[in-house]
Design a protein around this motif. Structure first.
Motif, PDB file in Angstrom:
ATOM      1  N   LEU A 154      -5.519  14.569  -5.479  1.00 15.32           N
ATOM      2  CA  LEU A 154      -4.398  14.794  -4.585  1.00 15.32           C
ATOM      3  C   LEU A 154      -4.284  16.272  -4.209  1.00 15.32           C
ATOM      4  O   LEU A 154      -3.604  17.041  -4.866  1.00 15.32           O
ATOM      5  CB  LEU A 154      -3.112  14.315  -5.264  1.00 15.32           C
ATOM      6  CG  LEU A 154      -2.016  13.828  -4.330  1.00 15.32           C
ATOM      7  CD1 LEU A 154      -2.486  12.624  -3.535  1.00 15.32           C
ATOM      8  CD2 LEU A 154      -0.768  13.493  -5.122  1.00 15.32           C
TER       9      LEU A 154
ATOM     10  N   GLN B 179      -4.943   3.730  -9.945  1.00 16.36           N
ATOM     11  CA  GLN B 179      -5.113   3.203  -8.590  1.00 16.36           C
ATOM     12  C   GLN B 179      -6.136   4.013  -7.786  1.00 16.36           C
ATOM     13  O   GLN B 179      -6.673   3.544  -6.805  1.00 16.36           O
ATOM     14  CB  GLN B 179      -3.777   3.199  -7.847  1.00 16.36           C
ATOM     15  CG  GLN B 179      -3.101   1.842  -7.800  1.00 16.36           C
ATOM     16  CD  GLN B 179      -2.818   1.273  -9.168  1.00 16.36           C
ATOM     17  OE1 GLN B 179      -2.570   2.012 -10.107  1.00 16.36           O
ATOM     18  NE2 GLN B 179      -2.876  -0.036  -9.296  1.00 16.36           N
ATOM     19  N   ASP B 180      -6.382   5.240  -8.237  1.00 13.30           N
ATOM     20  CA  ASP B 180      -7.331   6.072  -7.506  1.00 13.30           C
ATOM     21  C   ASP B 180      -8.709   5.437  -7.410  1.00 13.30           C
ATOM     22  O   ASP B 180      -9.432   5.653  -6.454  1.00 13.30           O
ATOM     23  CB  ASP B 180      -7.457   7.437  -8.178  1.00 13.30           C
ATOM     24  CG  ASP B 180      -6.295   8.339  -7.773  1.00 13.30           C
ATOM     25  OD1 ASP B 180      -5.638   8.020  -6.771  1.00 13.30           O
ATOM     26  OD2 ASP B 180      -6.061   9.337  -8.459  1.00 13.30           O
TER      27      ASP B 180
ATOM     28  N   VAL C 209      -8.698   3.439  -4.481  1.00 12.92           N
ATOM     29  CA  VAL C 209      -8.717   4.300  -3.302  1.00 12.92           C
ATOM     30  C   VAL C 209     -10.146   4.780  -3.014  1.00 12.92           C
ATOM     31  O   VAL C 209     -10.596   4.790  -1.874  1.00 12.92           O
ATOM     32  CB  VAL C 209      -7.763   5.501  -3.483  1.00 12.92           C
ATOM     33  CG1 VAL C 209      -7.852   6.437  -2.290  1.00 12.92           C
ATOM     34  CG2 VAL C 209      -6.330   5.018  -3.670  1.00 12.92           C
TER      35      VAL C 209
ATOM     36  N   ASP D 183       2.295   1.637  -3.396  1.00 13.51           N
ATOM     37  CA  ASP D 183       1.236   2.098  -4.289  1.00 13.51           C
ATOM     38  C   ASP D 183       1.016   3.600  -4.131  1.00 13.51           C
ATOM     39  O   ASP D 183       0.851   4.322  -5.107  1.00 13.51           O
ATOM     40  CB  ASP D 183      -0.074   1.367  -3.948  1.00 13.51           C
ATOM     41  CG  ASP D 183      -0.464   0.397  -5.045  1.00 13.51           C
ATOM     42  OD1 ASP D 183       0.346   0.207  -5.967  1.00 13.51           O
ATOM     43  OD2 ASP D 183      -1.566  -0.159  -4.968  1.00 13.51           O
ATOM     44  N   GLU D 184       0.995   4.028  -2.881  1.00 18.60           N
ATOM     45  CA  GLU D 184       0.762   5.431  -2.598  1.00 18.60           C
ATOM     46  C   GLU D 184       1.881   6.272  -3.197  1.00 18.60           C
ATOM     47  O   GLU D 184       1.644   7.335  -3.763  1.00 18.60           O
ATOM     48  CB  GLU D 184       0.723   5.632  -1.078  1.00 18.60           C
ATOM     49  CG  GLU D 184      -0.541   6.295  -0.596  1.00 18.60           C
ATOM     50  CD  GLU D 184      -0.538   6.352   0.904  1.00 18.60           C
ATOM     51  OE1 GLU D 184      -1.440   5.724   1.474  1.00 18.60           O
ATOM     52  OE2 GLU D 184       0.356   6.978   1.509  1.00 18.60           O
TER      53      GLU D 184
ATOM     54  N   ARG E  84       0.836  -1.198   0.000  1.00 16.33           N
ATOM     55  CA  ARG E  84       0.000   0.000   0.000  1.00 16.33           C
ATOM     56  C   ARG E  84       0.879   1.259   0.000  1.00 16.33           C
ATOM     57  O   ARG E  84       0.614   2.220  -0.701  1.00 16.33           O
ATOM     58  CB  ARG E  84      -0.918  -0.011   1.224  1.00 16.33           C
ATOM     59  CG  ARG E  84      -2.119   0.915   1.114  1.00 16.33           C
ATOM     60  CD  ARG E  84      -2.856   0.992   2.439  1.00 16.33           C
ATOM     61  NE  ARG E  84      -1.986   1.390   3.536  1.00 16.33           N
ATOM     62  CZ  ARG E  84      -1.528   2.623   3.725  1.00 16.33           C
ATOM     63  NH1 ARG E  84      -1.878   3.584   2.906  1.00 16.33           N
ATOM     64  NH2 ARG E  84      -0.723   2.896   4.727  1.00 16.33           N
ATOM     65  N   VAL E  85       1.936   1.219   0.795  1.00 20.08           N
ATOM     66  CA  VAL E  85       2.845   2.362   0.858  1.00 20.08           C
ATOM     67  C   VAL E  85       3.499   2.584  -0.507  1.00 20.08           C
ATOM     68  O   VAL E  85       3.588   3.704  -0.999  1.00 20.08           O
ATOM     69  CB  VAL E  85       3.917   2.143   1.954  1.00 20.08           C
ATOM     70  CG1 VAL E  85       5.009   3.190   1.859  1.00 20.08           C
ATOM     71  CG2 VAL E  85       3.264   2.161   3.324  1.00 20.08           C
TER      72      VAL E  85
ATOM     73  N   SER F 294       1.491   6.472  -6.891  1.00 18.07           N
ATOM     74  CA  SER F 294       0.387   7.370  -7.223  1.00 18.07           C
ATOM     75  C   SER F 294       0.874   8.814  -7.160  1.00 18.07           C
ATOM     76  O   SER F 294       0.544   9.639  -8.012  1.00 18.07           O
ATOM     77  CB  SER F 294      -0.773   7.195  -6.245  1.00 18.07           C
ATOM     78  OG  SER F 294      -1.351   5.935  -6.429  1.00 18.07           O
ATOM     79  N   LEU F 295       1.666   9.090  -6.141  1.00 14.43           N
ATOM     80  CA  LEU F 295       2.181  10.440  -5.968  1.00 14.43           C
ATOM     81  C   LEU F 295       3.091  10.823  -7.134  1.00 14.43           C
ATOM     82  O   LEU F 295       2.952  11.899  -7.728  1.00 14.43           O
ATOM     83  CB  LEU F 295       2.957  10.518  -4.647  1.00 14.43           C
ATOM     84  CG  LEU F 295       3.467  11.903  -4.283  1.00 14.43           C
ATOM     85  CD1 LEU F 295       2.301  12.780  -3.847  1.00 14.43           C
ATOM     86  CD2 LEU F 295       4.505  11.825  -3.177  1.00 14.43           C
TER      87      LEU F 295
END
Lengths: 552, 125
Positions: free
Chosen positions: B59, B91-92, B95, A312-313, A309-310, A316-317
């Motif tokens: 974001l 991926q959002d 989320v 993935d985050e 998850r980390v 995403s960033l």
């Protein structure tokens, strides 16, 4: 008191038999043809709770046999007296017996019939096998949990499945799975299970929404102490968050089991019952063994999932950071042409076109790199849905057409009638984009690139063929290697990173598809991709792949 | 000569250039635009401005787009307002599911004017 001299022995012999029966570990009972008890040894007293004085002369049916089975007992006795045989005689059988306190226990009993003058006597040795049954059940519980864990693809599924496995084998009616969540170490309920026929919806719903800190509830207590805790009657403990609800819904006995990994309590399994449950040390032992297995598995999976998850985050960033400036470049370029329209000189128009083309190229590179990073990190997933491949192919052709025109290449598109396929819209678009841009890149001016979509049997085939430089036989198998470039591509200084086909392959693999390449040096190349149609079967298979790593 | 407005759209993005870009696009399509430079502002302006459509970047610092939507969807007045999410990653969508919300549409960055217009038409049809 049929104490005739039935074995024909002397008084000494009889005393010896009597002393053997008295000291026997197994219960000994004898019965006459009227079904009355004639002998009852001390082990029988211990096993069934009645003293011999209380039962001698009473019928076996009324004393030992559960009401539902009494009729069968009598008819069995009648049949024996008529035929001289019976299915239960002469071998150990397992039956249910009634104790004085009304409880029923499984016993193993061996009954023999012996002639006694004109009549018959029946002798039986019996033993309480509830211990054996319990041990079987306990073994079954451990085995069921081990199997469940082995078959689960992730923590979520393991939690969902462990509960029914434990509850049904150990005889609990409601199970709940709690795991640590967030930095404060609070526990949230991630899975629940209730036995069929139970109406604990409200209890279940409340439990799912509950979050418990280290000092709250049985879960909090177990989390802090690290020890299995029993509650005889959950509803009586007024301090517990769900006590009132438990009372209302008839939930009573409970046991909470901490799951540990590396010393930390990573989860708690709660088992609940509508009956009062006094502590049972044997069950505690089983639960401790189960906790060891489940704690290791769940703890590891949760840690892996958190790490994922980390990651993935982070991706995403990065994706956001890389795409945002491109969004502005492309968006304002489009706006400029639109807003200024006629005002723009031919030269300005050409400049803007260069900006746009290169921004798109950069975008493709960013998309490819991000995807490759995900593949390498093991966090690449496809989101499978019902998709219209014809639309995807048409769109990719639209994007490629200006590129082909600039390169002086004819682009032929042939879209057949294809049914709905199972796939990831965005990723398959990327596949066709990559194949077309590759084909255009490696085809000299005046050449031809053709894109075809058709149904072949139970699959949909996307084919991209070009008249380009092709690759030698030896290179075909390396085409999908990361960063692979042919010598010819290097010599001709054709731009590229060698990532495109690697990505194509990863996406196609994640779809359960196949890739076929035909090529010869100087004679162009054909790449064929076959994807499964959207069948119920294909869909569920493809969906299940979402949770697996689609690394190649 | 401006025609009658097609309605009000709230646009939220913490990147000023993209906020401008999307706002101008939406204005060109005939809407009045409320601009929000971050999530907190978006929440505030969505409550007071009564928009017909929300276009939210994911974001944003402090209150992200999903959080904005989740809070608004919990309020009676704003429950029915359709929402288009500006996103930079596939991926959002996962989320959003984790947040327990279902946006009405996604717009992947970068996007073309035509794609944005089509999405808005679909959501306000």
């Amino acid at each position: 008191m049929a104490d005739q001299d039935k074995h024909g022995g002397a008084g000494g012999e009889e005393a010896r038999v009597r002393s053997i029966l008295t000291s026997a570990h197994d219960a000994y009972i004898s019965m006459d043809v009227e079904g009355r008890i004639t002998e009852w040894n001390p082990a029988a007293e211990r096993t069934f709770g009645w003293t011999s004085d209380q039962v001698l002369g009473k019928t076996v049916a009324d004393t030992l046999i559960p009401p539902a089975m009494r009729e069968a007992h009598w008819s069995g006795l009648r049949r024996f007296l008529e035929t001289g045989g019976g299915p239960l005689l002469g071998r150990p059988v397992e039956v249910t017996a009634l104790r004085r306190d009304g409880t029923e226990i499984p016993i193993e009993i061996t009954i023999t019939a012996m002639p006694n003058g004109e009549r018959w006597d029946f002798h039986a040795f019996a033993r309480d096998i509830s211990g054996r049954h319990r041990r079987d059940r306990h073994r079954a519980a451990q085995q069921a949990v081990a199997e469940t864990l082995a078959e689960s693809v992730d923590a979520e599924q393991a939690m969902e499945r462990v509960l029914p496995a434990l509850c049904t084998t150990l005889g609990w009616e409601f199970g709940e799975f709690w795991v640590a969540h967030g930095p404060e170490g609070r526990f949230e309920c991630r899975a629940t299970w209730q036995a069929p026929g139970l109406e604990l919806e409200e209890f279940e719903r409340t439990t799912r929404e509950l979050e418990l800190g280290p000092d709250e509830g049985l879960v909090g207590y177990v989390q802090r102490s690290g020890r299995i805790a029993w509650l005889r009657d959950f509803g009586d403990e007024v301090d517990l968050p769900r006590a009132a609800l438990a009372r209302r819904q008839g939930v009573r006995g409970a046991v909470a089991v901490p799951l540990r990994r590396d010393g930390d309590v990573v989860g708690v399994i709660g088992l609940l019952s509508t009956e009062i449950r006094p502590e049972d040390p044997e069950v505690t032992e089983v639960l401790a063994a189960v906790a060891l297995q489940a704690g290791e598995f769940i703890g590891r999976r949760l840690a892996e999932e958190e790490a994922e998850r980390v990651k993935d985050e982070f991706f995403s960033l990065i994706s956001h950071e890389l795409r945002t400036p491109l969004t502005s470049i492309l968006g304002y370029t489009e706006l400029l042409v639109e807003a200024e329209g006629e005002e723009l000189s031919d030269q300005a128009r050409r400049f803007v076109e260069v900006i746009e083309r290169n921004a798109r190229r950069e975008l493709r590179l960013v998309i490819d790199l991000l995807l490759l990073t995900r593949i390498e990190a093991g966090t690449f997933r496809v989101a499978i849905e019902a998709i219209d491949l014809a639309a995807i192919v048409r769109e990719a052709a639209e994007v490629a057409r200006p590129l082909a025109e600039r390169a002086g290449i004819t682009l032929e598109v042939e879209i057949g009638d294809v049914p709905v396929a199972a796939g990831d819209l965005e990723r398959l678009g990327q596949v066709v984009d990559n194949l077309l841009s590759n084909a255009i890149k490696f085809t000299p001016r005046g050449g031809r690139v053709s894109l075809r979509l058709e149904r072949v049997g139970e699959r949909v085939v996307i084919e991209v063929a070009d008249t380009g430089i092709g690759v030698p036989d030896a290179a075909v198998e390396h085409l999908f290697d990361r960063l692979f470039r042919t010598e010819e591509a290097e010599r001709l200084q054709i731009q590229g990173t060698g990532l495109g086909l690697t990505i194509v392959k990863a996406i196609v693999d994640a779809h359960d598809g196949d890739i076929e390449v035909e090529s010869a040096e100087g004679e162009g190349m054909v790449i064929r991709i076959a994807l499964p149609l959207l069948s119920e079967n294909g869909r569920s298979r493809a969906l299940s792949r979402q949770s697996e790593d689609a690394t190649r | 000569v401006s025609e009658a407005s097609r309605g009000t759209v709230l646009v939220a993005d913490d990147d000023a250039d993209i906020l401008d870009l999307v706002s101008m696009r939406v204005e060109r399509l005939g809407f009045d635009v409320i601009r929000a430079a971050n999530g907190a502002e978006a929440l505030e302006l969505a409550r007071t401005g009564k928009p017909d459509l929300l276009i939210l970047d994911v974001l944003m610092p402090e209150v992200n787009g999903f959080e904005v939507l989740k809070r608004l969807r919990a309020e009676e007045d704003a429950r029915q307002v359709p929402a288009l999410i500006l996103t930079a990653t596939i991926q959002d969508e996962q989320v959003a599911r984790d947040y327990g919300i279902q946006p009405d549409g996604y717009m992947r960055k970068p996007f073309t004017a035509a794609a944005l217009s089509a999405q808005i038409d679909r959501l306000l049809a």
